[in-house]
Design a protein around this motif. Structure first.
Motif, short mmCIF file in Angstrom:
data_model
loop_
_atom_site.label_atom_id
_atom_site.label_comp_id
_atom_site.label_asym_id
_atom_site.label_seq_id
_atom_site.Cartn_x
_atom_site.Cartn_y
_atom_site.Cartn_z
N SER A 1 1.70 -0.12 -4.55
CA SER A 1 2.80 0.83 -4.49
C SER A 1 4.04 0.16 -3.89
N ASN B 1 3.27 0.34 6.11
CA ASN B 1 3.73 -0.16 4.81
C ASN B 1 5.25 -0.29 4.76
N PRO C 1 -3.86 2.04 -5.15
CA PRO C 1 -2.97 1.39 -6.12
C PRO C 1 -1.87 0.59 -5.42
N LYS D 1 0.83 -1.21 0.00
CA LYS D 1 0.00 0.00 0.00
C LYS D 1 0.86 1.26 0.00
N THR D 2 0.23 2.36 -0.36
CA THR D 2 0.92 3.64 -0.23
C THR D 2 0.90 4.04 1.24
N ASP E 1 6.40 2.02 -2.61
CA ASP E 1 7.01 3.07 -1.79
C ASP E 1 7.63 2.50 -0.52
N ARG F 1 10.80 0.83 -1.26
CA ARG F 1 11.82 1.83 -1.65
C ARG F 1 12.38 2.50 -0.39
#
Lengths: 278, 315
Positions: free
Chosen positions: A53, A244, A51, A35-36, A55, A58
């Motif tokens: 993700s 997340n 969406p 998830k974001t 992130d 990252r």
């Protein structure tokens, strides 16, 4: 006799459902990690990542210094690899020696390994900590390899001895007739025959070292040699409810072991079952 | 047969070559393929890491060592503090409660899945693989997954709300009454697969014929399990139980990651107290005394298992 009936099918559905419930935390973990940051807080854990993700991943991978998952994984790999190497080399030859020479002292020696299996690490940890500090081994990978090798040697010897005891002695005798030296007999004949045991020892001890948190927290906290569990512990401690990112870090820390498990699940399962049965 | 060819010291074998060395003897014949000193490095390692360290730790338990100053002998002072203090007694109680609940629940659930996945079911191999997966993960990582599940607005409370059980919703890890059961749940969850595999190995030793015979005699599934399978599994139960119990008594990772011992020490265990007192508060002597108490309990349990297993062999 016991055929697959309609009742068996009903039971199968029930068991699959139970297994799904048991496994659901892993699915939630995967979902939330994708998830974001915004959605991981505002949406329900059961609503699918939308969406999708990366992130979290990252950001988890971008952390550096004491929080670097990459450094942690590297340290874990070096310490685990080193410990497994020592445990396999010394464990196999020791188990072989102790099961082939059966005089009084070797029984005592073997017994000392058995007792050491159940001794909890905590009591020895304090003097070990002081001793390693004196020797300058605290916070080093070498120190950790030595500590883990010592801690898990009883288990390695125990697992190996189950195999060496059942190993027929004919091969060794034949090689001896042909004039092979003792060491050559061990390295060229016995050790290759121990391959299944080596697999079990490597998997079991490797997994224990890789996942160990207590010892590495005590001996490595704040050093450059921090292992993956310690990195995850301190990294997650700095993130408040950024689930997340937390879950991405947790997942990344699981990946190496999960991949190995899926590649060699039979060996893992056998190892545990065999290790416990002794 | 191989058996007859085996050369064992003490058992005369026809194929033992006459001793070549003048010092002779069969012990010599057997030891020729291995040298005694090969075992020295490993023996030295465990002598240092297990025995010397444990002995030194036991000695620290009677001192006021703080990690730096020369330790001073204080007799049983540390133990008096443990057995009269509220916090250490709570840690002791928590450890025992967690270990026993962990033991019972893991055994029951692991055995249930083992019996279910022993034969017949088509999906048994997939399910075994899936259920065993958590075993290989680090307890620390697993704890974070559950920390999320136990949150105030987390999945567990959402599910309870969805099925109309709002009254049961709570902050699982923040409530002194639910924090210990919550931690136990995480441990049980991770170890179901392990006990399942141990019991599957045990079940492999139960011949299907004896179950079939019981079925022909009209025994239902439960009666077959109770009177045929369970008795055959007794040694497995004993081994699995000791292993799980000892693990439960040493619990550290899950508590440290889920609560750090909180709220207000409600979930402290012996192992987390040892860590906190020794390495955070610098009370090496007192921490060692706590560790000694823990070691005593663990050795007692292991000794009990050995006694029970020996008892069985003699029967």
């Amino acid at each position: 006799m016991f055929r697959y009936t309609r009742r068996t099918a009903a039971r199968e559905v029930l068991v699959v459902l139970a297994a799904l419930v048991v496994f659901s935390p892993m699915l939630i973990l995967l979902n939330v990690s994708l998830k974001t940051s915004q959605n991981s807080v505002s949406t329900s854990a059961f609503s699918l990542a939308n969406p999708v993700s990366l992130d979290g991943f990252r950001e988890a991978l971008a952390a550096d210094g004491q929080n670097s998952l990459v450094t942690g994984a590297l340290n874990s790999a070096i310490i685990t690899g080193g410990s497994v190497l020592v445990l396999v080399l010394l464990g196999s030859i020791t188990a072989f020696t102790l099961t082939r020479i059966t005089s009084g002292w070797s029984k005592v020696a073997f017994g000392s390994f058995l007792v050491a299996i159940v001794l909890p690490a905590q009591l020895g940890q304090v003097p070990l900590y002081s001793a390693m500090r004196e020797l300058g081994l605290l916070g080093t990978r070498t120190g950790m390899v030595l500590a883990y090798s010592g801690m898990l040697m009883p288990l390695a010897v125990f697992l190996y001895s189950g195999f060496t005891r059942s190993l027929p002695t004919e091969y060794e005798e034949a090689a001896q007739m042909e004039g092979a030296g003792r060491f050559a007999i061990f390295t060229r004949i016995v050790f290759p025959l121990l391959a299944p045991a080596t697999g079990t020892v490597a998997i079991l001890t490797g997994l224990i070292v890789w996942n160990d948190f207590f010892t590495s927290l005590v001996f490595l906290n704040g050093s450059d040699a921090v292992t993956l569990p310690v990195v995850v512990y301190s990294f997650v401690g700095t993130l408040v409810s950024r689930w997340n990112v937390v879950f991405a870090a947790v997942l990344l820390s699981m990946v190496p072991v999960l991949v190995l498990y899926l590649l060699a699940q039979k060996k893992f399962i056998q190892g545990f079952a065999g290790g416990v049965k002794g | 047969m191989h058996e007859t060819l085996k050369v064992r010291p003490g058992t005369p074998g026809p194929d033992v070559p006459p001793a070549r060395s003048p010092r002779g003897g069969r012990r010599r014949a057997a030891s020729r393929v291995a040298a005694w000193w090969w075992s020295l490095p490993a023996l030295a390692l465990i002598a240092a890491v297990h025995y010397a360290a444990t002995l030194a730790g036991s000695a620290y338990a009677f001192t006021d060592f703080n990690g730096f100053r020369t330790p001073e002998f204080v007799g049983l002072e540390n133990f008096r503090e443990i057995f009269t203090g509220e916090a250490p007694l709570r840690a002791l109680l928590n450890t025992i409660v967690i270990a026993v609940a962990f033991l019972v629940l893991t055994n029951v659930l692991g055995m249930a899945f083992a019996v279910a996945l022993n034969r017949q079911l088509k999906s048994r191999f997939v399910l075994r693989t899936v259920l065993f997966a958590p075993v290989v993960l680090s307890p620390l990582a697993v704890s974070y997954v559950w920390k999320f599940l136990f949150q105030q607005d987390g999945p567990l409370n959402q599910v309870l709300g969805a099925v109309g059980l709002e009254s049961l919703q709570r902050t699982w890890l923040g409530d002194p009454w639910t924090v210990v059961p919550a931690i136990t749940t995480v441990m049980v969850w991770q170890h179901i697969g392990l006990t399942m595999v141990i019991y599957l190995a045990g079940l492999a030793g139960v011949p299907p014929e004896s179950e079939e015979a019981a079925a022909i005699d009209g025994a239902g599934a439960w009666a077959r399990f109770r009177h045929v399978v369970l008795p055959a599994l007794r040694p497995t139960v004993l081994i699995a139980s000791t292993m799980i119990l000892v693990q439960g008594l040493r619990v550290f990772d899950q508590v440290q990651a889920l609560t750090g011992g909180g709220p207000f020490g409600a979930s402290d265990t012996l192992a987390t107290s040892v860590y906190q007192q020794t390495f955070v508060n610098g009370r090496f002597g007192y921490g060692s005394a706590l560790a000694l108490v823990m070691t005593g309990i663990v050795l007692l349990c292991a000794g009990l298992q050995m006694f029970l297993l020996r008892d069985r062999k003699e029967k």
